[in-house]
Write a protein that holds these residues in place. Structure first.
Motif, PDB file in Angstrom:
ATOM      1  N   LYS A 158      -3.882   2.845 -10.044  1.00 34.54           N
ATOM      2  CA  LYS A 158      -5.241   3.370 -10.016  1.00 34.54           C
ATOM      3  C   LYS A 158      -5.791   3.495  -8.605  1.00 34.54           C
ATOM      4  N   GLN A 159      -5.291   2.659  -7.715  1.00 35.10           N
ATOM      5  CA  GLN A 159      -5.880   2.699  -6.379  1.00 35.10           C
ATOM      6  C   GLN A 159      -5.167   3.675  -5.437  1.00 35.10           C
ATOM      7  N   THR A 160      -4.502   4.666  -6.029  1.00 34.09           N
ATOM      8  CA  THR A 160      -3.829   5.667  -5.212  1.00 34.09           C
ATOM      9  C   THR A 160      -4.842   6.404  -4.344  1.00 34.09           C
ATOM     10  N   ALA A 161      -4.511   6.510  -3.070  1.00 35.82           N
ATOM     11  CA  ALA A 161      -5.448   7.155  -2.175  1.00 35.82           C
ATOM     12  C   ALA A 161      -4.921   8.481  -1.655  1.00 35.82           C
ATOM     13  N   LYS A 162      -3.658   8.461  -1.216  1.00 41.50           N
ATOM     14  CA  LYS A 162      -3.148   9.673  -0.580  1.00 41.50           C
ATOM     15  C   LYS A 162      -1.746   9.953  -1.084  1.00 41.50           C
TER      16      LYS A 162
ATOM     17  N   LYS B 195      -3.682  -6.035  -8.931  1.00 38.33           N
ATOM     18  CA  LYS B 195      -3.485  -6.051 -10.374  1.00 38.33           C
ATOM     19  C   LYS B 195      -2.031  -5.708 -10.652  1.00 38.33           C
TER      20      LYS B 195
ATOM     21  N   GLU C 225       0.238   6.632  -1.018  1.00 39.81           N
ATOM     22  CA  GLU C 225      -0.402   5.543  -0.281  1.00 39.81           C
ATOM     23  C   GLU C 225      -1.526   4.979  -1.124  1.00 39.81           C
ATOM     24  N   LEU C 226      -1.565   3.684  -1.183  1.00 42.25           N
ATOM     25  CA  LEU C 226      -2.595   3.023  -1.989  1.00 42.25           C
ATOM     26  C   LEU C 226      -3.660   2.452  -1.072  1.00 42.25           C
ATOM     27  N   ILE C 227      -4.824   2.348  -1.619  1.00 36.29           N
ATOM     28  CA  ILE C 227      -5.905   1.747  -0.839  1.00 36.29           C
ATOM     29  C   ILE C 227      -5.940   0.266  -1.183  1.00 36.29           C
ATOM     30  N   SER C 228      -6.286  -0.543  -0.218  1.00 30.97           N
ATOM     31  CA  SER C 228      -6.330  -1.977  -0.510  1.00 30.97           C
ATOM     32  C   SER C 228      -7.630  -2.289  -1.248  1.00 30.97           C
ATOM     33  N   THR C 229      -7.500  -3.173  -2.208  1.00 32.20           N
ATOM     34  CA  THR C 229      -8.677  -3.471  -3.012  1.00 32.20           C
ATOM     35  C   THR C 229      -9.089  -4.912  -2.803  1.00 32.20           C
ATOM     36  N   MET C 230     -10.252  -5.210  -3.276  1.00 35.30           N
ATOM     37  CA  MET C 230     -10.779  -6.552  -3.107  1.00 35.30           C
ATOM     38  C   MET C 230     -10.104  -7.528  -4.052  1.00 35.30           C
ATOM     39  N   VAL C 231      -9.935  -7.057  -5.281  1.00 36.31           N
ATOM     40  CA  VAL C 231      -9.340  -7.967  -6.255  1.00 36.31           C
ATOM     41  C   VAL C 231      -7.867  -8.161  -5.914  1.00 36.31           C
TER      42      VAL C 231
ATOM     43  N   THR D  13       0.799  -1.214   0.000  1.00 36.81           N
ATOM     44  CA  THR D  13       0.000   0.000   0.000  1.00 36.81           C
ATOM     45  C   THR D  13       0.837   1.273   0.000  1.00 36.81           C
TER      46      THR D  13
END
Lengths: 1148, 444
Positions: free
Chosen positions: B333-337, B391, B382-388, B304
């Protein structure tokens, strides 16, 4: 406020659709709204007439026919408005435009959300929208990641946004933690969004759902009704197996508790339905039959509707337990349809709860019959009322509802096999439908009539509507025309064996009318339908031809008018017909001559005319304009315009004309010769060869007459046209009367039957695959003879592949043995017909072949060993078995009534097979019996097989297998059932073979060599040189071993042509036994190899070797023919020993 | 002469036909339906500009909100067809006053039909020069022959213009002040591996001119290109002056350039059209001076977190400066902060394009990025954790935008620009250089 919650809980789905999007226009068109939401939540099922509504509202649907099929499917398979969200009350409210109070939508405060939605809506194009959504997703991610945490309000807002984005079709793969955490929030707005978003973002297999099971359970057993509703709704939508295990008791308690409000109970019923579907064990049929019958006494219609959905599912799985509910169902129907004892809000356009009516009738159809006369009478009274009370009205919605009820009632009537009066009433009603202008109704009428045809005694009533049906044939809508054609086609049939003679005349008349109508119609018909129409017209003409010349007339006319759509089969059939009927020959030839006069002729017409004239023009020689020369001139005029395939036929025709040119006409001969010479250098090889050969033959003089003699008669067989129609039928209508009938009665098409040669020796190759309807009636011996002849024939084919010398003897014969081709396969592309082999000689050679290989016939005979079943298996049973030896699931056996599939799991010495017995018919299969005959080395236990298999249902029978020791003996499934009056019994080998107890294992080189050395010499290590091996490339051989559950280990043997294979064998006595195999192949000769096996058990080594051999070696064939000396296979094993099937056949 | 079109269609984004013109009857009138069904609705637009459906080829191009589709059935010259479209659009723009979109087409359809008749004949492209066409296809009213006032302008001689030697320039032009502007615009395309080795590098340049000259002037342009210099030294029989010479590839000239003279003397001499035009285009693949170096380091710390460090160095002369320098660093793509530290400019995360966008020329006072300086950005993502399951992130390359005035990446210079005219007036020549980023990408 509570009311608001309750409503929101009742229809949260609808709620999302228009509160989240906040759109006024969605609110106004509820039809669209329902569809949108239903589609969005991936609902498998919805109200039976919601679908038609949807389709009709989308007026621009490109393919109406498809829509209808869907509609039909929904009626056949899935029915009942089990939309949990759309509890029927809510649906009705929404449909009538009663708005769910917007106050419940706690969204009003979420400004960010509405700003975002309006932003998205204002986007000009897709890219802009994507940018906006991505930006928002970025923002949501940032907020979710914020250390400080979110306030409940924010969390709720962002989760709503996520749902909206998800609805727009973007991937949302984060934020599930937040969503799920909302479920455990104390307040309604948060909990609600948590439940809704969870049920739309996650599916039942999601690991995340495990986290919430506890919370959901707390909500369900809690006191708060709104929370209960939310939880039940979610479980009802996405509940999986785990849910059903942990929640079922609680849900059941809710359903039967008297203290709960109806709202909760109806959700509980639907929730239980979902759980039951996921895991049928949750409902114990013993305990539930009483409860169910209590529940069916329910006064509240909403609950009753939901319970009925559950009941349908329960009954479909187990009828016997719920017999006691039958009267209750009838009572419900009585209450609805007769007494109309229901509250106002449950009537829909004046129809008392159509949902419930439809479901109840569906449930009733699961019961085979209704014994009790009182109940039966009561039910018929209700049905009568429904049938009488339904009419076509202006209002589309009312029509939809009324028709849904009506058609279900019709289905029930058909199911119960009601008395004739009722049936005729049904038909009369359908007749009214057919006459209506609205195409959808007309379609349904026609379709149901086709279905009614199955019930035998309404035929003549339906026939009254023939005129109307024929008008439908001219309908602008193609799907209606199709149905009409199907119906007409189905109508023309011999149904009553009693008065066949009377009927025949009548039907002939009728069918000939129809054929002619079709012909007239062909000119105007649409492209897509012409081919079907032509085919059907040809079949009808064939089936019911009053006299043969009429048949020829019709088909020639057909070819003339619709040449483009007439497949080759049709004209082959004419030729076959004419060849077999001597009286017909001059007539046909004269007709062909007439057609040739026409200026513009279709190519197929040229083909058929040329063929007929070539064969039979000499019969016309005395008529004016039919001298050989004139015929030659008129045919040769066509030469410049035709394609090569026709040209080939024309060349044959010329050769035949020449042959019949008896008082020799030198000029004609010269003309024909010049044509042959011209085509000797033609670019197409086929034509070239014909020209050269005919030319050479012509010069032989007398020999020509022998070679080009008239074609012999064709053997009788099933009409290829019918076969074709059957094939085509598969994808048209789900239940086509024609198909079933064709299966039941063999074609009585050709009038001339096969004339057996006097000496009783039948030319074998012609007999093969020939359908002889009379054969079944004969004694067993004759059947056996027939089957053995069939086998011989396949042997014969095998021979021809391998043995050139045989080819030399009967080349023509072998060619015509390629039987699966067209009827006239050898005719249409015939080379010069070879001099006919004397039948006796041929027969002798083949019979000797038969005598020489009694054992070899074994494996083939094993397919169906004993009494002559009237049912022929579809596909090759032996091949299916062989395929199943290599894989774990597939079809074991199939015939027109049943399909037996197998799915197996193997774990060390245990095996678990599941037999899938699927009834393909629309009537139940009875007296089903399956017995396992296990060999000594297997312990097998088959669970109970039900006595009857319901129509179109599949029954699963698990079968446990334990392997005791290594052996190649096979287990046999003795399976029998009864269809109609026919008793069918088959004995099937089960693929619980030796190699299934192997497990691939990969070992290192050192380990291998140490083991290899330690197991030295027989009997632990066996070596054998195999000849006559199927020539496989090395990679495929490796695949074969992998299929046999052994591991091919590369790199141990340095020679690349060798394979090292390892596996462990599991049996109860010797747990895991290592087996090592080395296969040495010869790259120059793929048909031989040397195999060396080693294992710790001598029996295992031997059995394994034989097992592998079976797969490597093709079934050896002996060729003891007069030409070649008996070439006994070099392989030391005899075929009988080689094939376990043969061994088994001996045993049996 | 190459066939360019059997038919031309102008469609809007929904696929409605705005205007069409069939030049040959070898394609059916309904072929555009095939285009709509097979291309527009299958979302294959933008994947390939040439599609073949049912024996016809569709060549299409999107310009603002209009699709221009050329349909040909035979073996047509695709390059010619596209060039035709580009030129036609330029022509329309010059007629409509700069805008070319659906509305412009709707408002001017009579004019467009008139132009379409003129610029293509039976599928063969004709004269597309706006200056010439404007003489004959005017947007003004037609003077009545009975009008009393005699026309003050002489009727232009069409044949002379169309067939004449100098078809691109009118006679009798008069300017008070005779000026020539010459711009050399280069764009640098670069693909650099993460280790700093150049995988692909080239410069495409064009020389744009704007002439306000009287009469029929003859211009001569001298560049420091290799062939020209060698030829010159041959003629003048003196050694080449020391200094860099440039090898130009793929040179294309405006039609006004006298090619025979170029072949013999290797000098670019021409009679310019009036106003703006593109004199020549060229490409250079060797000896490119890269204006910027980018040194990225991207570390993925666990599932993350990511650390991004990017250093940008300007390697052109210290006296020069760059404008509009932007560095775009792609992130998952899952960048959060994100949090940044930059030595100059400002950086932020743009979720729409999934990039960290670092604008270097924002807070410097003069908004310039001087030569021989460097600047760094370090960011924590910081990345957010994803369900899949995670990737696989393909790490797209870092992109960069900039403009450097008075700098040419190729090193091309104008040695002289001479103007001769019969009247012998004095001219003022203005020369300008600029280098821009094309696709300037650095893998990380």
């Amino acid at each position: 406020m509570t009311e608001g919650f309750a409503l929101a809980g009742e229809a949260p789905c609808a709620y999302i659709a228009y509160t989240v999007t906040g759109s006024a226009e969605r609110r106004s068109c509820c039809g669209t709204l329902l569809i949108v939401t239903v589609g969005f939540f991936r609902f498998p099922e919805t109200s039976s007439f919601l679908l038609p509504v949807a389709r009709r509202q989308r007026g621009d649907h490109p393919n109406r026919g498809r829509g209808r099929r869907f509609d039909a499917e929904s009626r056949a398979g899935i029915r009942g408005s089990e939309a949990v969200f759309l509890g029927s009350g809510a649906v009705e409210r929404i449909r009538r435009g009663v708005r769910v109070p917007a106050a419940a939508m706690a969204l009003s405060g979420m400004r960010g959300l509405s700003v975002f939605i309006s932003d998205v809506r204002n986007c000009q194009n897709k890219e802009q929208e994507r940018l906006r959504v991505d930006k928002e997703l970025g923002k949501i991610r940032t907020r979710f990641k914020n250390e400080k945490g979110l306030s409940p309000y924010e969390k709720k807002k962002y989760v709503w946004k996520m749902l909206y984005i998800y609805m727009l079709g973007y991937d949302v793969d984060f934020g599930h933690t937040e969503t799920v955490s909302l479920i455990s929030a104390p307040k309604y707005p948060e909990k609600q969004v948590g439940y809704i978003v969870t049920s739309s973002l996650l599916n039942e297999n999601h690991d995340f759902l495990r986290i919430v099971i506890n919370t959901v359970r707390n909500d369900i057993i809690g006191r708060n009704e709104t929370f209960q509703c939310l939880a039940l709704t979610m479980v009802g939508n996405i509940g999986g197996k785990e849910f059903s295990e942990s929640l079922a008791p609680d849900v059941q308690k809710l359903l039967i508790s008297s203290s709960c409000r109806p709202l909760v109970r109806k959700k509980a019923a639907l929730c239980l339905l979902r759980l039951y579907r996921k895991n049928p064990d949750v409902v114990n049929s013993d305990g539930w039959s009483d409860r169910m019958s209590q529940l069916l006494d329910e006064r509240d219609l909403g609950v009753l509707t939901a319970v009925m959905s559950l009941f349908v599912a329960l009954v479909s799985n187990n009828i016997d337990a719920y017999w006691n509910c039958l009267p209750k169902c009838v009572k419900v129907l009585e209450r609805l349809a007769k007494n109309q004892d229901i509250p106002q809000e449950y009537t829909y356009y004046g129809i008392p709860s159509p949902w419930l009516q439809v479901k109840t009738m569906r449930a009733l159809q699961y019961f085979p019959t209704i014994e009790d006369p009182n109940i039966r009478r009561a039910l018929f009274e209700v049905l009568q009322r429904i049938l009488m009370g339904t009419d076509v009205v202006k209002n589309v919605n009312k029509n939809n509802a009324a028709h849904a009820v009506l058609f279900e009632a019709l289905a029930l009537v058909m199911h119960l096999d009601a008395e004739k009066e009722m049936m005729s009433q049904c038909v009369a009603l359908l007749g009214k439908f057919i006459a209506v202008r609205e195409p959808n109704i007309r379609y349904l009428g026609l379709e149901n009539m086709t279905r009614m045809l199955l019930v035998s005694d309404v035929q003549d009533i339906i026939k009254r509507h023939q005129a109307q049906i024929i008008t439908s044939l001219k309908d602008p809508d193609i799907s209606i025309r199709r149905r009409a054609l199907d119906l007409l086609y189905g109508m023309c049939d011999i149904t009553n064996a009693k008065d066949i003679v009377d009927e025949l005349l009548q039907i002939n008349l009728r069918s000939s009318q129809i054929a002619i109508i079709s012909l007239q119609y062909l000119n105007t018909a649409e492209f897509a339908m012409r081919e079907e129409l032509a085919l059907k017209a040809a079949i009808l003409a064939e089936k019911f031809a009053p006299d043969l010349s009429w048949y020829v007339d019709v088909i020639l006319q057909l070819i003339d008018k619709a040449g483009d759509f007439v497949s080759d089969d049709i004209w082959y059939r004419v030729v076959q017909f004419v060849t077999n009927n001597e009286d017909l020959q001059p007539y046909a030839a004269a007709k062909a001559r007439e057609y040739l006069e026409k200026p513009a002729l279709h190519e197929t017409m040229i083909k058929v005319s040329a063929y007929l004239l070539g064969e039979y023009s000499h019969l016309l020689a005395r008529r004016p304009g039919c001298s050989p020369r004139e015929i030659f001139t008129i045919i040769s005029e066509k030469l410049p315009t035709i394609t090569t395939s026709t040209l080939a036929i024309l060349l044959s025709t010329f050769a035949k004309i020449l042959m019949h040119n008896h008082p020799s006409d030198p000029e004609l001969q010269e003309q024909i010769w010049s044509i042959f010479r011209k085509y000797e250098s033609y670019i197409d090889v086929e034509i070239q060869q014909r020209a050269v050969e005919y030319f050479a033959l012509c010069r032989k003089g007398e020999a020509l007459v022998d070679v080009l003699a008239e074609m012999p008669k064709f053997p009788e067989r099933q009409s290829a046209l019918l076969k074709k129609a059957e094939d085509a039928e598969v994808d048209t209508a789900e239940q086509s009367a024609i198909k079933i009938r064709n299966q039941q009665q063999t074609s009585n098409a050709l009038v001339v039957t096969d004339q057996r040669p006097a000496n009783g020796s039948v030319p074998v190759s012609q007999l093969a695959l020939v359908r002889m309807p009379s054969e079944n009636m004969e004694a067993n011996s004759s059947h056996d003879q027939a089957t053995s002849e069939v086998q011989v024939n396949s042997q014969d084919r095998e021979l021809s592949h391998e043995n050139g010398s045989i080819n030399a003897v009967i080349p023509q014969d072998v060619q015509s043995a390629d039987l699966l081709g067209d009827l006239l396969g050898p005719l249409a592309i015939e080379g010069p017909p070879a001099p006919p082999v004397p039948a006796e000689h041929k027969d002798h050679s083949l019979l000797s072949a038969l005598e020489g290989t009694p054992e070899a016939a074994g494996p083939l005979a094993l397919a169906i060993v004993d009494e002559p079943n009237s049912v022929q298996p579809i596909g090759n049973v032996a091949e299916r078995f062989n395929a199943l030896c290599l894989k774990d699931s597939g079809v074991l056996y199939e015939d027109p009534h049943i399909q037996i599939g197998i799915k197996a799991e193997w774990r060390s010495h245990h095996g678990r097979l599941v037999l899938f017995l699927g009834n393909k018919n629309i009537s139940p299969l009875v007296s089903v019996r399956a017995v396992i005959l296990p060999p000594t080395h297997l312990k097998m236990e088959l669970s109970l097989v039900p006595e009857t298999i319901p129509p179109r249902a599949q029954v699963q029978c698990p079968l446990e297998v334990v392997n005791l020791r290594a052996s190649r003996d096979l287990a046999v499934l003795d399976f029998s059932y009864k269809f109609g009056i026919a008793m069918v019994n088959v004995k099937l080998r089960l693929p619980s073979v030796l190699n299934k107890f192997l497990q691939p294992i990969s070992i290192s080189a050192e380990e291998f060599f140490s083991q290899w050395k330690s197991l030295s010499g027989p009997p632990l290590k066996l070596q054998e040189v195999l000849r006559d091996v199927k020539p496989l490339p090395l990679s495929e051989m490796a695949n074969l071993f992998t299929g046999l559950r052994m591991a091919v280990i590369p790199g141990i043997d340095t020679n690349p042509n060798n394979l090292i294979v390892c596996a462990t064998f599991h049996s109860e006595s010797s747990k895991a036994m290592l087996c090592l195999i080395r296969v040495e192949t010869d790259p120059t000769d793929r048909t031989q190899l040397r195999i060396t096996l080693a294992s710790g058990d001598p029996t295992l080594t031997f059995e394994l070797k034989e097992c592998i051999k079976e797969h490597l070696i093709r079934i050896p064939v002996q060729a003891p023919t007069p030409v070649t000396p008996p070439l006994q296979p070099q392989s030391p094993v005899t075929p009988a020993y080689n094939d376990p099937g043969a061994m088994l056949a001996g045993l049996l | 002469m190459p066939v360019a079109a059997s038919a031309i269609y102008f469609l809007n984004l929904r696929g409605d036909v705005l205007i069409n013109r069939l030049y040959r009857d070898d394609v059916g009138g309904n072929m555009v339906d095939a285009f709509r069904i097979h291309i527009m609705q299958t979302k294959e637009l933008g994947t390939c500009p040439v599609r073949q459906i049912g024996g016809c080829s569709f060549l299409y191009m999107r310009i603002s909100n209009v699709y221009i589709v050329i349909v040909v059935s035979g073996n047509a010259n695709v390059a010619c067809a596209f060039k035709f479209v580009v030129e036609a659009v330029a022509l329309f723009k010059s007629y409509f006053g700069g805008a070319f979109d659906e509305d412009a087409i709707r408002n001017n359809f009579v004019l467009i039909y008139e132009l379409l008749d003129e610029i293509m004949d039976f599928g063969y492209p004709q004269n597309l020069s706006p200056e010439i066409l404007k003489l004959y296809i005017t947007q003004e009213g037609v003077r009545s022959p009975f009008s009393s006032k005699p026309s003050d302008k002489p009727v232009p001689n069409a044949t002379l213009q169309v067939t004449g030697a100098v078809g691109w320039r009118r006679e009798g032009l008069m300017y008070k002040k005779n000026e020539v502007f010459l711009d050399i615009v280069e764009s640098v395309n670069l693909l650099m591996s993460s280790k700093g080795s150049v995988l692909r590098c080239d410069v495409t340049g064009k020389i744009l001119m704007k002439c306000f000259l009287s009469g029929m002037p003859d211009l001569k342009l001298g560049l420091n290109d290799k062939i020209g210099l060698e030829k010159e030294s041959q003629i003048k029989s003196r050694p080449i002056k020391s200094g860099k010479t440039i090898e130009l590839d793929d040179v294309t000239f405006h039609q006004c350039v006298n090619l025979t003279r170029f072949n013999s003397e290797k000098t670019v001499s021409f009679v310019p059209p009036d106003g703006e035009f593109e004199l020549m285009k060229y490409r250079i693949t060797e000896g490119v001076n890269l204006p910027f170096r980018v040194l990225p380091t991207i570390k993925e710390l666990g599932r993350t977190r990511m650390e991004v460090n990017v250093k940008v160095k300007s390697v052109f002369g210290a006296k020069m400066f760059a404008l509009g320098v932007v560095v775009k660093v792609p992130v998952p793509k899952q960048t959060a902060k994100t949090s940044f530290q930059v030595t100059s400019g400002r950086a932020k995360y743009n979720a729409s394009i999934d990039c960290l966008v670092w604008k270097l020329c924002i807070y410097t006072r003069i908004r310039k990025f001087p030569g021989q300086t460097e600047s760094t950005m370090s960011a924590e993502v910081e990345l957010i954790s994803t369900m899949v399951e995670k990737k696989s992130w393909t790490r797209p390359p870092i992109q960069m935008e900039f403009q450097v005035p008075m700098f040419t990446a190729s090193g091309l210079r104008v040695r002289f620009l001479k103007v001769w005219e019969k009247s012998g007036y004095n001219t003022v020549e203005w020369v300008r250089y600029i280098t821009k980023a094309g696709s300037y990408e650095i893998r990380c």
